[in-house]
Design an enzyme around this catalytic site. Structure first.
Site, PDB file in Angstrom:
ATOM      1  N   HIS A  88      -7.194   0.962  -6.551  1.00 49.98           N
ATOM      2  CA  HIS A  88      -7.395   0.021  -5.443  1.00 49.98           C
ATOM      3  C   HIS A  88      -8.032  -1.254  -6.028  1.00 49.98           C
ATOM      4  CE1 HIS A  88      -7.670  -1.402  -1.480  1.00 49.98           C
ATOM      5  NE2 HIS A  88      -8.544  -0.578  -0.948  1.00 49.98           N
TER       6      HIS A  88
ATOM      7  N   CYS B  84     -16.527   1.624   0.498  1.00 50.75           N
ATOM      8  CA  CYS B  84     -15.363   0.743   0.707  1.00 50.75           C
ATOM      9  C   CYS B  84     -14.868   0.798   2.148  1.00 50.75           C
ATOM     10  CB  CYS B  84     -14.255   1.124  -0.248  1.00 50.75           C
ATOM     11  SG  CYS B  84     -13.742   2.843  -0.100  1.00 50.75           S
TER      12      CYS B  84
ATOM     13  N   GLN C  62      -9.959  -3.865  -3.879  1.00 50.14           N
ATOM     14  CA  GLN C  62     -11.257  -3.388  -3.396  1.00 50.14           C
ATOM     15  C   GLN C  62     -12.333  -3.689  -4.450  1.00 50.14           C
ATOM     16  OE1 GLN C  62     -12.140  -1.755  -0.334  1.00 50.14           O
ATOM     17  NE2 GLN C  62     -14.146  -2.271  -1.161  1.00 50.14           N
TER      18      GLN C  62
ATOM     19  N   ASP D 113     -17.128   7.046  -1.506  1.00 46.41           N
ATOM     20  CA  ASP D 113     -15.856   6.878  -0.781  1.00 46.41           C
ATOM     21  C   ASP D 113     -15.528   8.231  -0.145  1.00 46.41           C
ATOM     22  OD1 ASP D 113     -13.327   6.036   0.096  1.00 46.41           O
ATOM     23  OD2 ASP D 113     -12.376   6.271  -1.868  1.00 46.41           O
TER      24      ASP D 113
ATOM     25  N   ARG E 242       0.880  -1.179   0.000  1.00 43.17           N
ATOM     26  CA  ARG E 242       0.000   0.000   0.000  1.00 43.17           C
ATOM     27  C   ARG E 242       0.908   1.217   0.000  1.00 43.17           C
ATOM     28  NH1 ARG E 242      -5.366   1.103   3.469  1.00 43.17           N
ATOM     29  NH2 ARG E 242      -6.080  -0.194   1.748  1.00 43.17           N
TER      30      ARG E 242
ATOM     31  N   ARG F  84     -13.813  -8.699   1.096  1.00 45.53           N
ATOM     32  CA  ARG F  84     -12.381  -8.491   0.918  1.00 45.53           C
ATOM     33  C   ARG F  84     -11.636  -9.785   1.248  1.00 45.53           C
ATOM     34  NH1 ARG F  84     -10.242  -3.355   1.129  1.00 45.53           N
ATOM     35  NH2 ARG F  84      -8.369  -4.535   0.634  1.00 45.53           N
TER      36      ARG F  84
HETATM   37  N1  NVA Z   1      -9.799   6.616  -1.443  1.00 41.60           N
HETATM   38  C1  NVA Z   1      -9.465   6.146  -0.133  1.00 41.60           C
HETATM   39  C2  NVA Z   1      -9.748   4.680  -0.019  1.00 41.60           C
HETATM   40  C3  NVA Z   1      -9.508   4.103   1.338  1.00 41.60           C
HETATM   41  C4  NVA Z   1      -9.739   2.625   1.381  1.00 41.60           C
HETATM   42  C5  NVA Z   1      -8.003   6.455   0.180  1.00 41.60           C
HETATM   43  O1  NVA Z   1      -7.162   6.292  -0.714  1.00 41.60           O
HETATM   44  O2  NVA Z   1      -7.705   6.852   1.299  1.00 41.60           O
HETATM   45  N1   CP Z   2     -11.271  -0.329   2.128  1.00 43.13           N
HETATM   46  C1   CP Z   2     -10.011  -0.445   2.588  1.00 43.13           C
HETATM   47  O1   CP Z   2      -9.067  -0.675   1.836  1.00 43.13           O
HETATM   48  O2   CP Z   2      -9.904  -0.334   3.938  1.00 43.13           O
HETATM   49  P1   CP Z   2      -8.533  -0.122   4.756  1.00 43.13           P
HETATM   50  O3   CP Z   2      -7.988   1.209   4.320  1.00 43.13           O
HETATM   51  O4   CP Z   2      -8.955  -0.127   6.191  1.00 43.13           O
HETATM   52  O5   CP Z   2      -7.595  -1.226   4.424  1.00 43.13           O
END
Ligand code: NVA
Ligand code: CP
Length: 334
Positions: free
Chosen positions: A156, A292, A159, A252, A129, A320
């Site tokens: 993502h 999400c 997701q 989101d 990540r 997930r």
């Molecule tokens: N768009 C959000 C998704 C979190 C799962 C982010 O990147 O923080």
């Molecule tokens: N939706 C998602 O990826 O959640 P986290 O950021 O908690 O991993």
């Protein structure tokens, strides 16, 4: 409509499904859905449904004889991604190693290239990540083991697997008769959803304020996929137009991780895009709400819609686990 779970396949047939690798996932990276065929996406969803049915019936499922290992590099916070990967690895009798930003210092303490080379000597797969998408593509370029994108600023993908499975379970088989609307920021989550939906022929519409559009390369890729599969793509600044008649309405956070300093400015710009009862009333009569997570109540989603659709949204979170387990099995084999 909630589609009932199919009876699980016997474990031997499940093993066969994984071993034959007819979808061609083995040893592949999963960095962007743009790199994967509709057949590959469907393979993850099919195997995930089977694994879920086994889990729900507490049936013994498939697992590795030799314990595989997954390195999990996180530059950002996570609940769902970290836990669902760790649980996936535990169910498969493997082991996950969590590496926090302080542990590794990806690109700071050590180059992406050297981290990829080092990890490849110890583990069977890497998930990462990252802030910059180039870090996950860099890992994929230099690692000799498969790399899975656990969220980047651009996409993502894992997701989207859970989102598509949830849409299928709640609304029916994925194809031209399904429709989903996304309201809010044209971000990483929307990018993956645009590609996943159009590859499978699911109609998708999205509404976002000017200046917060999805990236042109994702829009272009979605439009060309849609031309092939017959999916419709509607992109607009008008949230009511986007959700009209949709079976699912997805949102989101307005400020993604790394954009927290823009939170207040974004809150004012995005206010008309809140997923609330009024907006949802323009969707199909039994439309589901999706998120999400993490959710910010009274920002991108009202408390009322969040409470009314808690079940679907947490199905999405649960999925997930099943989809990532399927992905790991397809990539690493048995
Ligand atoms: N768009 C959000 C998704 C979190 C799962 C982010 O990147 O923080
Ligand atoms: N939706 C998602 O990826 O959640 P986290 O950021 O908690 O991993």
């Amino acid at each position: 409509m909630e589609v009932p779970l199919a009876l699980p396949l016997p474990v031997e047939q499940l093993r066969e499904l994984i071993t034959t690798d007819s979808s061609g996932w083995r040893k592949k990276n999963c960095v962007s859905l743009m790199d994967h065929s509709a057949q590959q996406i469907r393979a993850v969803l099919e195997l995930a449904s089977e694994l879920k049915a086994h889990d729900l019936q507490r049936k013994s499922s498939v697992f590795w004889d030799y314990p595989r290992t997954l390195a999990m590099l996180f530059q950002k916070s996570s609940l769902r991604t970290r836990v669902s990967f760790e649980v996936s690895m535990a169910h498969l009798r493997g082991h996950a190693i969590y590496l926090s930003p302080d542990d590794v210092g990806l690109g700071i303490r050590e180059s992406v290239e050297d981290v990829a080379h080092g990890l490849s000597r110890w583990v069977d797969a890497i998930t990462a990540r990252v802030y910059h998408h180039s870090m996950v593509t860099g890992l994929a370029t230099h690692a000799s083991v498969p790399v899975i994108n656990a969220l980047s600023d651009q996409e993502h993908p894992i997701q989207a697997f859970a989102d598509l499975l949830t849409l299928q379970e709640h609304c029916g088989p994925l194809g031209n008769s399904r429709s989903i609307a996304y309201v809010g920021d044209g971000n990483n989550v929307l990018h993956a959803l645009l590609i996943g939906c159009t590859k499978l022929g699911v109609n998708i519409s999205a509404a976002y304020p000017t200046g917060y559009e999805p990236a042109a390369e994702y829009v272009q890729a979605a439009l060309s996929e849609a031309e092939r599969t017959g999916a419709t793509v509607r992109l607009t600044n008008d949230p009511v137009e986007a959700v009209r008649g949709a079976e699912a309405v997805y949102t989101d956070v307005w400020a993604s991780m790394g954009q927290e300093h823009e939170k207040e400015e974004r809150a004012a710009i995005f206010a008309p895009y809140q997923l609330n009862a009024n907006l949802l009333s323009h969707a199909a009569p039994s439309a589901i709400a999706m998120h999400c997570l993490p959710a910010h109540r009274e920002e991108e989603i009202s408390s009322e819609v969040m409470a009314g659709h808690n079940n679907t949204i947490f199905d999405q979170a649960e999925n997930r686990l099943h989809t990532q387990k399927a992905l790991l099995l397809l990539i690493l084999g048995l």
